[in-house]
Design an enzyme around this catalytic site. Structure first.
Site, PDB file in Angstrom:
ATOM      1  N   HIS A   1       6.776  29.478  39.824  1.00  0.00           N
ATOM      2  CA  HIS A   1       6.205  28.384  40.621  1.00  0.00           C
ATOM      3  C   HIS A   1       4.734  28.614  40.981  1.00  0.00           C
ATOM      4  O   HIS A   1       4.191  27.898  41.801  1.00  0.00           O
ATOM      5  CB  HIS A   1       7.029  28.160  41.905  1.00  0.00           C
ATOM      6  CG  HIS A   1       8.375  27.591  41.639  1.00  0.00           C
ATOM      7  ND1 HIS A   1       9.385  27.533  42.581  1.00  0.00           N
ATOM      8  CD2 HIS A   1       8.917  27.036  40.505  1.00  0.00           C
ATOM      9  CE1 HIS A   1      10.449  27.009  42.067  1.00  0.00           C
ATOM     10  NE2 HIS A   1      10.208  26.693  40.788  1.00  0.00           N
TER      11      HIS A   1
ATOM     12  N   ILE B   1       0.065  26.904  43.891  1.00  0.00           N
ATOM     13  CA  ILE B   1       1.446  27.250  44.222  1.00  0.00           C
ATOM     14  C   ILE B   1       2.264  25.964  44.337  1.00  0.00           C
ATOM     15  O   ILE B   1       1.863  25.024  45.039  1.00  0.00           O
ATOM     16  CB  ILE B   1       1.503  28.006  45.567  1.00  0.00           C
ATOM     17  CG1 ILE B   1       0.563  29.225  45.534  1.00  0.00           C
ATOM     18  CG2 ILE B   1       2.925  28.449  45.898  1.00  0.00           C
ATOM     19  CD1 ILE B   1       0.206  29.743  46.922  1.00  0.00           C
ATOM     20  N   CYS B   2       3.351  25.946  43.673  1.00  0.00           N
ATOM     21  CA  CYS B   2       4.242  24.788  43.758  1.00  0.00           C
ATOM     22  C   CYS B   2       5.262  25.041  44.858  1.00  0.00           C
ATOM     23  O   CYS B   2       6.291  25.680  44.653  1.00  0.00           O
ATOM     24  CB  CYS B   2       4.960  24.574  42.398  1.00  0.00           C
ATOM     25  SG  CYS B   2       6.106  23.183  42.398  1.00  0.00           S
ATOM     26  N   LEU B   3       4.887  24.572  46.094  1.00  0.00           N
ATOM     27  CA  LEU B   3       5.768  24.825  47.241  1.00  0.00           C
ATOM     28  C   LEU B   3       5.699  23.587  48.127  1.00  0.00           C
ATOM     29  O   LEU B   3       4.618  23.217  48.603  1.00  0.00           O
ATOM     30  CB  LEU B   3       5.268  26.068  48.002  1.00  0.00           C
ATOM     31  CG  LEU B   3       6.070  26.488  49.231  1.00  0.00           C
ATOM     32  CD1 LEU B   3       7.496  26.897  48.846  1.00  0.00           C
ATOM     33  CD2 LEU B   3       5.376  27.644  49.947  1.00  0.00           C
TER      34      LEU B   3
END
Ligand SMILES: [Zn+2]
Ligand SMILES: [Zn+2]
Ligand SMILES: [Zn+2]
Ligand SMILES: [Zn+2]
Ligand SMILES: [Zn+2]
Ligand SMILES: [Zn+2]
Ligand SMILES: [Zn+2]
Lengths: 149, 414
Positions: free
Chosen positions: A81, A88-90
């Site tokens: 991620h 950041i894929c959050l």
């Protein structure tokens, strides 16, 4: 009023981070209320044990109503991620942000995201994303399918 | 005042902390649908960005969906102990948060207030304000003439335009404000003036408005070029004269100085010519005491000499006395010699046969008896030599004793 809240909250957060820092997280640069840098240590017993990463937080004057911009810089962790440009894929950094969240809680979320990783590999669309992405990850239209990782 | 920046005396229960601003609730409100509590201001701002509850993200449709928090919550946050926000400036106040606004407004001496004079603009601690107002550069003061209130900095300027402070012209008796008065005096037509050539001798006097007419007819006007040239020369001469006076004064001073020196010198010299000066002129003594000493020692030497000479005189007196006595003795010896010659003459006359003349015989015999032995020795050679020359030989025998008078007695003694 919003500006007063912004500086008031950030200075409160900074004092709190310095006095009572979470394990493996340390503020290294916080000269202004525009951007801070923190180090994040890989937790022992995980794939990232012994590694140290640097997170950069950029705040808008509307913080904490708006989320901060958070990216890795320098040594980017290899994670499904986390893109190689540091994005950041959050979801809590984007559509799931809430004013009750903080620098500390974001760091802890990212730390736990690294710790729960089972396979050190880049996101499958990494090359394409890195080529097309804008500088700020907040300008990316994220879709969060894989919440389990 | 922003209650979000208040500093609390004690740590606050986390249930009273708003999770948006992370400080104790200010104006706490509760979201009806989910029951979460926030500061009214915090939730209002949060909803502008996103219409969900910041804690549980449940949807909130409008601001009407929250109500004031329970009274007990409101009281608990209102009664929290706080420091005065002016703590750093010196205020030591501690009190309930709800009293803080009153304290700042009414009590706190360390609150900063803007000076009430708008032009001043300074921010002053409340405790210093009254002192500042007395000395504020922008304070209002009353004009003592027109009673108008003017700012201190403009008071001087006001005096020139003050409508009440009118000044009457002493010549034409018109009145005007002070700023125009001086200018008017310059050009007042009634002002008494003298002719421009008064210094050269024109005696005209009159009103200022008539002056130009007079100048046209003034007999000094055509000569003014000459007069001014003359005046310039005169001034130059006066200046030179002044310079010369100064020079003379300097020379006089020099002469006085020299005179003083000369008289001092002559006083000193008089010590050597006037013996009284030794005792009377102390300055002279002082001037050359070594010379004085030399003189004194010379004097002593002379005294000694005189004394020695006196002793010698006494000696001479004694000698003279003895001399006199010698002379007397010589005289008596001469008399004896004379007596003996007479006696011998008598004896010679008697031996030739002639009667000796009477008269002095008796006395001659007697004297002849006094010294027969001595004479007897000298007489025989004389008697045997010759008859004819005995007169001259007798006379020649008599001469030496006369000339050798004083010495012969000594030779006899020796
Ligand atoms: Zn809620
Ligand atoms: Zn709040
Ligand atoms: Zn105070
Ligand atoms: Zn003032
Ligand atoms: Zn006035
Ligand atoms: Zn006048
Ligand atoms: Zn004239």
């Amino acid at each position: 009023m919003s500006n007063a809240l912004f500086t008031k909250r950030l200075s409160k957060e900074l004092v709190d981070l310095k006095i009572n820092p979470p394990v493996g997280i340390e503020v290294t640069e916080a000269d202004t209320f525009k951007s801070w840098k923190l180090t994040l240590d890989g937790v022992d017993g995980t794939l990232y044990a012994g590694e140290r990463f640097t997170l950069e937080f950029r705040f808008s004057p509307n913080y904490p109503m708006e989320s901060p911009e958070v990216v890795f810089t320098g040594n980017i962790p290899i994670h499904p991620h986390i893109y190689s440009n540091g994005h950041i894929c959050l979801n809590v950094l984007y559509n799931q942000w809430s004013p009750v969240l903080s620098v500390r809680s974001v760091c802890l979320s990212i730390q736990s995201m690294l710790s729960s990783c089972t396979c050190k590999e880049p996101p499958p669309d990494n090359n394409h994303y890195v080529k097309t992405a804008k500088a700020s990850p907040k300008q990316t239209q994220w879709s969060f399918h894989d919440d389990s990782v | 005042m922003d209650l979000n920046s208040v500093v609390y005396v004690e740590s606050v229960n986390s249930n009273l902390i708003c999770c948006v601003c992370q400080t104790p609730f200010v104006d706490p409100v509760v979201i009806e649908s989910c029951g979460h509590t926030f500061c009214k201001n915090c939730i209002t701002q949060a909803l502008l960005t996103r219409s969900t509850c910041p804690v549980d993200r449940s949807h909130i449709s409008s601001v009407n969906e929250f109500r004031p928090a329970a009274k007990i919550i409101v009281n608990m946050v209102n009664e929290l102990l706080t420091y005065c926000p002016n703590k750093n400036a010196g205020c030591t106040y501690q009190g309930q948060r709800q009293l803080l606004i009153y304290h700042l407004k009414e009590e706190c001496m360390f609150a900063k207030l803007a000076c009430r004079n708008e032009e001043c603009g300074e921010m002053i601690l409340k405790k210093d304000l009254s002192k500042h107002m007395e000395s504020c550069k922008a304070r209002m003061v009353k004009c003592e003439n027109c009673e108008a209130k003017v700012q201190l900095s403009t008071l001087e300027g006001h005096k020139f335009t003050c409508p009440v402070k009118n000044i009457e012209c002493p010549f034409c008796h018109t009145t005007r404000i002070q700023s125009e008065h001086t200018l008017h005096l310059e050009e007042c037509p009634e002002k008494p003036v003298t002719c421009l050539h008064v210094e050269f001798g024109c005696s005209w006097e009159g009103r200022q408005c008539d002056l130009s007419d007079h100048i046209v007819s003034c007999s000094y006007e055509p000569l003014k070029g000459f007069f001014s040239m003359y005046k310039q020369r005169n001034e130059a001469l006066e200046q030179e004269n002044q310079q010369l006076r100064t020079n003379i004064q300097e020379l006089n001073n020099t002469v006085d100085l020299l005179e003083n020196q000369v008289s001092a010198m002559s006083d000193w010299l008089s010590n050597f010519t006037d013996p009284k000066g030794l005792s009377s002129n102390s300055e002279g003594q002082h001037l050359n005491s070594s010379a004085h000493d030399i003189l004194l020692s010379g004097n002593d030497h002379i005294k000694n000499e005189i004394e020695n000479l006196n002793f010698s005189l006494v000696d001479i007196d004694a000698i003279m006395t003895e001399n006199m006595r010698m002379q007397e003795e010589i005289q008596s010896v001469k008399n004896i010699c004379h007596g003996l010659r007479m006696q011998m003459h008598y004896l010679l006359m008697e031996k030739r046969g002639g009667e000796p003349s009477v008269g002095t015989t008796g006395s001659v015999v007697r004297t002849g008896l006094n010294g027969p032995i001595g004479i007897g020795r000298t007489v025989p050679p004389n008697a045997n030599n010759s008859k004819s020359g005995h007169d001259t030989s007798l006379e020649s025998n008599m001469r030496p004793p006369r000339s050798l008078g004083p010495e012969s007695p000594r030779q006899e003694k020796l």
